[in-house]
Design a protein around this motif. Structure first.
Motif, PDB file in Angstrom:
ATOM      1  N   ILE A 105      41.736  52.891  37.328  1.00 18.26           N
ATOM      2  CA  ILE A 105      40.432  52.947  36.653  1.00 18.26           C
ATOM      3  C   ILE A 105      39.438  51.946  37.276  1.00 18.26           C
ATOM      4  O   ILE A 105      38.246  52.239  37.403  1.00 18.26           O
ATOM      5  N   MET A 106      39.936  50.786  37.708  1.00 14.65           N
ATOM      6  CA  MET A 106      39.005  49.797  38.298  1.00 14.65           C
ATOM      7  C   MET A 106      38.360  50.362  39.563  1.00 14.65           C
ATOM      8  O   MET A 106      37.171  50.165  39.813  1.00 14.65           O
ATOM      9  N   ALA A 107      39.186  51.026  40.356  1.00 18.73           N
ATOM     10  CA  ALA A 107      38.663  51.609  41.600  1.00 18.73           C
ATOM     11  C   ALA A 107      37.681  52.740  41.280  1.00 18.73           C
ATOM     12  O   ALA A 107      36.682  52.928  41.980  1.00 18.73           O
ATOM     13  N   GLN A 108      37.956  53.477  40.211  1.00 15.89           N
ATOM     14  CA  GLN A 108      37.039  54.559  39.826  1.00 15.89           C
ATOM     15  C   GLN A 108      35.697  53.979  39.376  1.00 15.89           C
ATOM     16  O   GLN A 108      34.629  54.504  39.686  1.00 15.89           O
ATOM     17  N   MET A 109      35.763  52.870  38.625  1.00 17.00           N
ATOM     18  CA  MET A 109      34.527  52.210  38.186  1.00 17.00           C
ATOM     19  C   MET A 109      33.728  51.721  39.397  1.00 17.00           C
ATOM     20  O   MET A 109      32.501  51.852  39.450  1.00 17.00           O
ATOM     21  N   ALA A 110      34.443  51.162  40.357  1.00 18.47           N
ATOM     22  CA  ALA A 110      33.765  50.674  41.565  1.00 18.47           C
ATOM     23  C   ALA A 110      33.129  51.849  42.316  1.00 18.47           C
ATOM     24  O   ALA A 110      32.005  51.741  42.823  1.00 18.47           O
ATOM     25  N   GLU A 120      29.787  52.924  40.923  1.00 17.19           N
ATOM     26  CA  GLU A 120      28.703  52.031  41.364  1.00 17.19           C
ATOM     27  C   GLU A 120      28.349  52.301  42.838  1.00 17.19           C
ATOM     28  O   GLU A 120      27.169  52.305  43.209  1.00 17.19           O
ATOM     29  N   ALA A 121      29.362  52.549  43.652  1.00 20.91           N
ATOM     30  CA  ALA A 121      29.100  52.824  45.077  1.00 20.91           C
ATOM     31  C   ALA A 121      28.196  54.050  45.218  1.00 20.91           C
ATOM     32  O   ALA A 121      27.229  54.040  45.979  1.00 20.91           O
ATOM     33  N   LEU A 122      28.512  55.104  44.463  1.00 24.14           N
ATOM     34  CA  LEU A 122      27.708  56.331  44.573  1.00 24.14           C
ATOM     35  C   LEU A 122      26.296  56.129  44.034  1.00 24.14           C
ATOM     36  O   LEU A 122      25.329  56.645  44.579  1.00 24.14           O
ATOM     37  N   LYS A 123      26.206  55.344  42.977  1.00 23.82           N
ATOM     38  CA  LYS A 123      24.891  55.157  42.361  1.00 23.82           C
ATOM     39  C   LYS A 123      23.976  54.291  43.213  1.00 23.82           C
ATOM     40  O   LYS A 123      22.800  54.595  43.377  1.00 23.82           O
ATOM     41  N   LEU A 125      37.790  59.877  36.006  1.00 23.34           N
ATOM     42  CA  LEU A 125      36.703  59.710  35.032  1.00 23.34           C
ATOM     43  C   LEU A 125      35.665  60.818  35.219  1.00 23.34           C
ATOM     44  O   LEU A 125      35.235  61.079  36.348  1.00 23.34           O
ATOM     45  N   LEU A 126      35.266  61.413  34.103  1.00 20.06           N
ATOM     46  CA  LEU A 126      34.271  62.491  34.197  1.00 20.06           C
ATOM     47  C   LEU A 126      32.979  61.973  34.830  1.00 20.06           C
ATOM     48  O   LEU A 126      32.350  62.655  35.639  1.00 20.06           O
ATOM     49  N   GLN A 127      32.620  60.743  34.483  1.00 19.78           N
ATOM     50  CA  GLN A 127      31.371  60.193  35.038  1.00 19.78           C
ATOM     51  C   GLN A 127      31.425  60.126  36.576  1.00 19.78           C
ATOM     52  O   GLN A 127      30.451  60.436  37.254  1.00 19.78           O
ATOM     53  N   GLU A 146      29.066  62.132  39.161  1.00 21.06           N
ATOM     54  CA  GLU A 146      28.337  61.473  40.254  1.00 21.06           C
ATOM     55  C   GLU A 146      28.638  62.157  41.584  1.00 21.06           C
ATOM     56  O   GLU A 146      27.754  62.343  42.415  1.00 21.06           O
ATOM     57  N   LEU A 147      29.910  62.513  41.771  1.00 21.48           N
ATOM     58  CA  LEU A 147      30.294  63.164  43.031  1.00 21.48           C
ATOM     59  C   LEU A 147      29.651  64.540  43.155  1.00 21.48           C
ATOM     60  O   LEU A 147      29.197  64.931  44.240  1.00 21.48           O
ATOM     61  N   ALA A 148      29.615  65.271  42.030  1.00 20.74           N
ATOM     62  CA  ALA A 148      28.988  66.596  42.065  1.00 20.74           C
ATOM     63  C   ALA A 148      27.521  66.454  42.477  1.00 20.74           C
ATOM     64  O   ALA A 148      27.027  67.208  43.326  1.00 20.74           O
ATOM     65  N   GLN A 149      26.861  65.465  41.915  1.00 19.27           N
ATOM     66  CA  GLN A 149      25.449  65.217  42.270  1.00 19.27           C
ATOM     67  C   GLN A 149      25.301  64.835  43.736  1.00 19.27           C
ATOM     68  O   GLN A 149      24.398  65.271  44.434  1.00 19.27           O
ATOM     69  N   TYR A 150      26.226  64.011  44.184  1.00 19.63           N
ATOM     70  CA  TYR A 150      26.215  63.537  45.575  1.00 19.63           C
ATOM     71  C   TYR A 150      26.360  64.717  46.544  1.00 19.63           C
ATOM     72  O   TYR A 150      25.622  64.840  47.522  1.00 19.63           O
ATOM     73  N   LEU A 151      27.302  65.602  46.245  1.00 19.42           N
ATOM     74  CA  LEU A 151      27.548  66.743  47.142  1.00 19.42           C
ATOM     75  C   LEU A 151      26.381  67.729  47.121  1.00 19.42           C
ATOM     76  O   LEU A 151      26.054  68.350  48.123  1.00 19.42           O
ATOM     77  N   GLU A 152      25.753  67.808  45.970  1.00 29.11           N
ATOM     78  CA  GLU A 152      24.562  68.665  45.843  1.00 29.11           C
ATOM     79  C   GLU A 152      23.411  68.068  46.671  1.00 29.11           C
ATOM     80  O   GLU A 152      22.771  68.758  47.470  1.00 29.11           O
ATOM     81  N   LEU A 153      23.222  66.767  46.485  1.00 33.07           N
ATOM     82  CA  LEU A 153      22.106  66.084  47.154  1.00 33.07           C
ATOM     83  C   LEU A 153      22.259  66.125  48.679  1.00 33.07           C
ATOM     84  O   LEU A 153      21.316  66.423  49.405  1.00 33.07           O
ATOM     85  N   HIS A 154      23.458  65.824  49.167  1.00 36.33           N
ATOM     86  CA  HIS A 154      23.634  65.711  50.616  1.00 36.33           C
ATOM     87  C   HIS A 154      23.829  67.052  51.306  1.00 36.33           C
ATOM     88  O   HIS A 154      23.418  67.231  52.441  1.00 36.33           O
TER      89      HIS A 154
END
Ligand SMILES: Cc1ncc(COP(=O)(O)O)c(C=O)c1O
Length: 364
Positions: free
Chosen positions: A247-252, A255-258, A45-47, A51-59
Motif C-alpha cells: 500500500i505504501m508503494a501504491q500511495m507513492a 503522488e508520482a502520477l499526480k 487502490l481504486l484511486q 489515476e492510471l486510466a487518466q494517465y493512459l488517456e492523456l498520453h
C-alpha cells in the motif's frame, strides 16, 4: 567480483542514480503516519487505477476502465510473469527480439512456454522486423513480447514498424505483450504505446512501471492494462501469489502520477546530457556505438578488440575498474557488444570512458 573491489565505476546496474523525488517519498511517509498499513484490493487502490486510466488517456488517447482493465502489480517484473502465466499453455511459443531484457526467456520458460528469438542487428538499429517475425510464426505461437525503448540497446521502434507488427498480430490472432517500462525515457522522439495502434487495445497486454521514469526501483510497483478477461485471469494468479502490491508503494505511485511530471522532465534532461557524452566518447575511443533514442543504455560494439564480450567485461573490470554488462547476457546477438548504463554522473562517465579508452588502446 565487483563487490570485492574498491574504486570501481559501475556502468553495470540498470537503475537511476537519482533517489525518488522527495514529494513522492513524503506522500508514502504521510500515508504510513495516517495508518495506511493494510492490504488493498487485489486489483490495487481504486484511486491509483483511476489515476492510471487518466494517465493512459492523456498520453495515448487510450480508454481503460479503472475497475476492470487495470491491475496494480509488484513491479513490471510481476506484470510480465502474470501475463505469461495467464496466457501460455505448455509448449506455446512466444516471439522475442534478440538481444532482449534478461528476464524474457527465463520467464517464458518458467510459464511453460518456448521463447523464439528473432535476431536484431546494429545495422537495423536493433529493431525487430515484422517480416522476420512472420517467418517464425507457427501453430504454437501465442504472443509477441516486445519492449521499446529497449534494454539493453536503447533502441526505439519507429511507429511504422510497430504498425506492421500490429497488422501481423491481427492477421495471426496473436497477443502482444508490450513492456513499456521505459516509455517516458525517450530523447527527441515521442513514445508510441502499442495498445494505441489501430485495433490493438484488445490484443495488447500493456506493462508499465514506476521504477525507471520516477526513480522508484526499490518500491516495487507497476501495472498492467489489458482487456477485462485477461485482467481477470491475471488477477487470479496475482491474488494467490502476491495478494496485492504494498500500500505504501501504491500511495507513492498516486503522488508520482499526480505531480511527478516535472521530475521526469528534469531527470530525462540529465540522462540526455549523459547519453550524448557517452555515445560521443565511445565512438571517439573506437567503440562504435549507434545512437540510442530511449532508456538509459548505450550498446557499443567491442569487436575491434577481438575479445568476446564476456572476456572484455571481465578484463575491463580487473584492469581498469570499470563495470559494464557483456552483451552476450542478453542473447546471442548481443555477442560483440557491451551494455553501458549512463544513469550515473557526468564525472563518472568521463572517468570511465578515459579508462576504457586506455583499455581499448592496449587491446584494439
Ligand atoms: C525491460 C525491462 N522490463 C522490466 C524491468 C523490471 O522492472 P520493475 O522494476 O518494474 O520490476 C526492467 C528492469 O530493468 C527492464 O529493463
Amino acid at each position: 567480483m565487483l563487490s570485492s573491489m574498491e574504486g570501481v565505476i559501475s556502468l553495470g546496474v540498470g537503475e537511476p542514480d537519482f533517489v525518488t523525488p522527495w514529494h513522492i517519498r513524503e506522500a508514502a511517509i504521510y500515508s504510513v503516519e495516517k495508518g495506511y498499513t493494510m492490504y488493498t484490493s487485489n486489483y490495487g487502490l481504486l484511486q491509483l487505477r483511476q489515476e492510471l486510466a487518466q494517465y493512459l488517456e492523456l498520453h495515448y488517447g487510450l480508454s481503460y476502465h479503472p475497475e476492470h482493465e487495470i491491475l496494480i502489480t509488484v513491479g513490471t517484473s510481476e506484470g510480465l510473469d502474470l501475463a505469461l502465466r495467464a496466457i501460455l499453455n505448455p509448449g506455446d511459443e512466444v516471439i522475442i527480439p534478440d538481444p532482449c531484457y534478461v528476464a524474457y526467456p527465463p520467464d517464458i520458460i518458467l510459464a511453460g512456454g518456448v521463447p523464439i528469438s528473432i535476431p536484431t542487428y546494429k545495422e537495423n538499429n536493433f529493431v525487430i522486423k515484422a517480416s522476420d517475425i512472420e517467418s517464425r510464426i507457427t501453430k504454437r505461437t501465442k504472443a509477441i513480447l516486445i519492449g521499446y525503448p529497449t534494454n539493453p540497446t536503447g533502441a526505439v521502434m519507429p511507429r511504422e514498424e510497430l504498425n506492421e507488427i500490429a497488422m501481423l498480430a491481427q492477421q495471426y490472432n496473436l497477443l502482444v505483450i508490450s513492456d513499456e517500462i521505459y516509455a517516458r525515457l525517450t530523447y527527441g522522439i515521442e513514445h508510441t504505446c502499442f495498445a494505441s495502434l489501430t485495433g490493438m487495445k484488445e490484443q495488447t497486454i500493456l506493462l508499465g512501471g514506476f521504477s525507471k521514469a520516477y526513480a522508484m526501483t526499490g518500491w516495487r510497483i507497476g501495472y498492467i492494462a489489458a482487456n477485462c478477461q485477461l485482467i481477470e485471469a491475471m488477477t487470479k494468479i496475482h491474488q494467490y501469489t502476491m495478494l496485492c502490491a504494498p500500500i505504501m508503494a501504491q500511495m507513492a505511485a498516486i503522488e508520482a502520477l499526480k505531480n511527478g511530471d516535472s521530475d521526469i522532465g528534469r531527470m530525462t534532461q540529465e540522462y540526455d546530457r549523459r547519453r550524448r557524452l557517452m555515445v560521443k566518447r565511445l565512438n571517439d575511443i573506437g567503440l562504435s556505438c549507434f545512437e540510442p533514442k530511449g532508456a538509459f543504455y548505450a550498446f557499443p560494439s567491442i569487436e575491434i578488440t577481438g575479445m568476446s564480450s564476456e572476456e572484455f567485461a571481465e578484463k575491463l573490470l580487473l584492469e581498469e575498474k570499470v563495470a559494464a554488462v557483456p552483451g552476450s547476457a542478453f542473447g546471442q546477438c548481443g555477442e560483440g557488444f557491451l551494455r553501458c548504463c549512463y544513469a550515473t554522473s557526468l564525472s563518472n562517465i568521463e572517468e570511465a570512458l578515459k579508462r576504457m579508452g586506455r583499455f581499448v588502446k592496449k587491446y584494439g
